[in-house]
Design an enzyme around this catalytic site. Structure first.
Site, short mmCIF file in Angstrom:
data_model
loop_
_atom_site.label_atom_id
_atom_site.label_comp_id
_atom_site.label_asym_id
_atom_site.label_seq_id
_atom_site.Cartn_x
_atom_site.Cartn_y
_atom_site.Cartn_z
N ARG A 193 0.85 -1.20 0.00
CA ARG A 193 0.00 0.00 0.00
C ARG A 193 0.88 1.24 0.00
O ARG A 193 1.07 1.90 1.02
CB ARG A 193 -0.97 -0.06 1.18
CG ARG A 193 -2.04 -1.11 0.92
CD ARG A 193 -3.21 -1.05 1.84
NE ARG A 193 -4.37 -1.68 1.24
CZ ARG A 193 -5.48 -1.98 1.88
NH1 ARG A 193 -5.59 -1.71 3.16
NH2 ARG A 193 -6.49 -2.56 1.26
N ASP A 228 -4.20 -1.78 -6.53
CA ASP A 228 -4.69 -2.31 -5.26
C ASP A 228 -6.02 -3.03 -5.44
O ASP A 228 -7.09 -2.44 -5.35
CB ASP A 228 -4.82 -1.15 -4.26
CG ASP A 228 -5.17 -1.61 -2.86
OD1 ASP A 228 -5.49 -2.80 -2.68
OD2 ASP A 228 -5.12 -0.78 -1.93
N SER A 261 -8.56 -3.01 -2.43
CA SER A 261 -9.38 -1.80 -2.30
C SER A 261 -10.46 -1.73 -3.38
O SER A 261 -11.61 -1.42 -3.10
CB SER A 261 -8.50 -0.55 -2.36
OG SER A 261 -7.69 -0.47 -1.21
N TYR A 313 -3.23 -1.46 8.68
CA TYR A 313 -4.20 -2.51 9.01
C TYR A 313 -4.50 -2.49 10.50
O TYR A 313 -3.75 -1.96 11.31
CB TYR A 313 -3.66 -3.89 8.63
CG TYR A 313 -3.54 -4.11 7.14
CD1 TYR A 313 -4.66 -4.39 6.37
CD2 TYR A 313 -2.30 -4.03 6.51
CE1 TYR A 313 -4.55 -4.59 5.00
CE2 TYR A 313 -2.18 -4.23 5.14
CZ TYR A 313 -3.31 -4.52 4.39
OH TYR A 313 -3.20 -4.72 3.04
#
Length: 378
Positions: A122, A130, A133, A230
């Site tokens: 990320r 990504d 996402s 995260y």
């Protein structure tokens, strides 16, 4: 340079790894594209559209994959598919590598260079790649639509001559990409929205979308985020305090949507049987983590279960319930990554094996598992 797009063999996977738009882009990179017949049908893309974009159509996986330098899929190839892919080919997909020792061994033995798109770091340059996402965004949206379909009442407050209809109360558990999109969607539909997350940064994001943040905001909460953004696993003491707060809140909600996942671990149990039993009949729980064991104790994978009049929605592959849109975004994620593996001048594959994107995503190469996080334990 030949790029092959294979069909998905899993019955719950309607997405496809390329679209006519990305086929044209691959052509401009100097690649030839072959698409397995029917690969895009369940995502609303017939073979004729791929052909019109410049792809050739192969009758089966063997015809499509046998000469390919790059193989694109949504899900990890099966052992049968690996047999038709030549050694040394790049295989790029959502590999789901955690706890899949046998599958990783098969990839290594096939001597392919396997890349796992969900391990993309990320960082700014990789945002367009990504897949977590892009797909979670759609899952969050679809979760609210599915909840609305199961909920037997209107979402917004309505002032009518016959009386006032109260707004639905929606509680989103987990304010990552899926959760934030769920908040935004539920708000657009007129619901009163609350949300919770263990990451302190989520509070501002939740409130910026017009929802109220619900959490035990103690010292542990303030430290509850990894450097990668995260959620950390919380202590038993914190989980107990948070569960008590959430339990009292859930009892007043009409719809609960759970989105909590920790990479490489089973989904944390957030909604207990007692919490479900505290909800009013006609309420709905949507569990977006059902494929990882579920956030709700009563979720059943692939089913809409019912307990004491409360519906618990456990659809598999929720992004695939928007197959056309999900495929479009996933295909763009793939193209953005493949583009970094091609030399623009020679129009040939030129993988920079020391590039941080390659190192982060490459699982197997030259017959070995090369990713440090997935080394065999025996």
């Amino acid at each position: 340079m030949l790029i092959a797009v294979l069909s998905e063999t899993d019955a719950v996977e309607p997405r496809v790894a390329a679209t006519p738009e990305t086929v044209k882009k691959y052509k401009s990179l100097g690649a030839d594209i072959v698409v397995q017949a029917g690969a895009g049908v369940r995502a609303g893309v017939p073979d004729a559209e791929f052909e019109a974009a410049g792809a050739s159509i192969a009758k089966d996986a063997k015809s499509a994959g046998k000469d390919a330098d790059v193989v694109l899929k949504v899900r990890r190839p099966t052992e049968a598919e690996l047999k038709v892919i030549k050694p040394g080919a790049l295989v790029i997909a959502i590999m789901d590598p955690y706890g899949q020792d046998a599958a990783l061994k098969a990839l290594a033995e096939a001597k392919v260079a396997a890349f796992s798109m969900e391990l993309m770091p990320r960082i700014t340059r990789a945002q367009v790649m990504d897949v977590l996402s892009s797909q979670a965004n759609l899952a969050g949206y679809r979760a609210v639509i599915d909840a609305t379909a199961e909920y037997g009442r209107a979402m917004p407050m309505m002032m009518t001559a016959a009386g006032t209809v109260p707004a639905a109360r929606v509680f989103i558990m987990g304010a990552g990409v899926a959760g934030l999109q769920a908040i935004a969607t539920a708000r657009r539909l007129g619901a009163v929205v609350t949300a919770t997350d263990v990451r302190p940064a989520a509070k501002e994001q939740v409130e910026s979308l017009g929802a109220k943040f619900i959490a035990v905001e103690d010292e542990e909460f303030k430290q509850a985020e990894t450097a990668g953004g995260y959620a950390k696993e919380m202590s038993a003491e914190y989980r107990a305090k948070q569960a008590a707060l959430v339990a009292s809140h859930i009892a007043k909600q009409d719809i609960v949507i759970t989105t909590a996942l920790i990479p490489g671990r089973p989904a944390p149990k957030l909604v207990t049987r007692d919490m479900v039993e505290s909800m009013k009949p006609g309420s709905v729980v949507v569990d977006l983590a059902v494929e990882r064991g579920g956030n709700c104790e009563l979720s059943k994978p692939g089913e809409v279960a019912e307990h004491n009049g409360v519906k618990i929605v456990g659809h598999l592959n929720v992004p695939g319930r928007l197959a056309a849109t999900a495929s479009s975004l996933y295909a763009k994620n793939l193209y953005a990554f493949v583009e970094t593996l091609v030399d623009k001048e020679t129009k040939a594959l030129a993988v920079k094996w020391d590039d941080e994107l390659v190192k982060a995503t490459c699982l197997t190469r030259d017959g070995a598992i090369v990713h440090s996080a997935f080394q065999p334990t025996t």
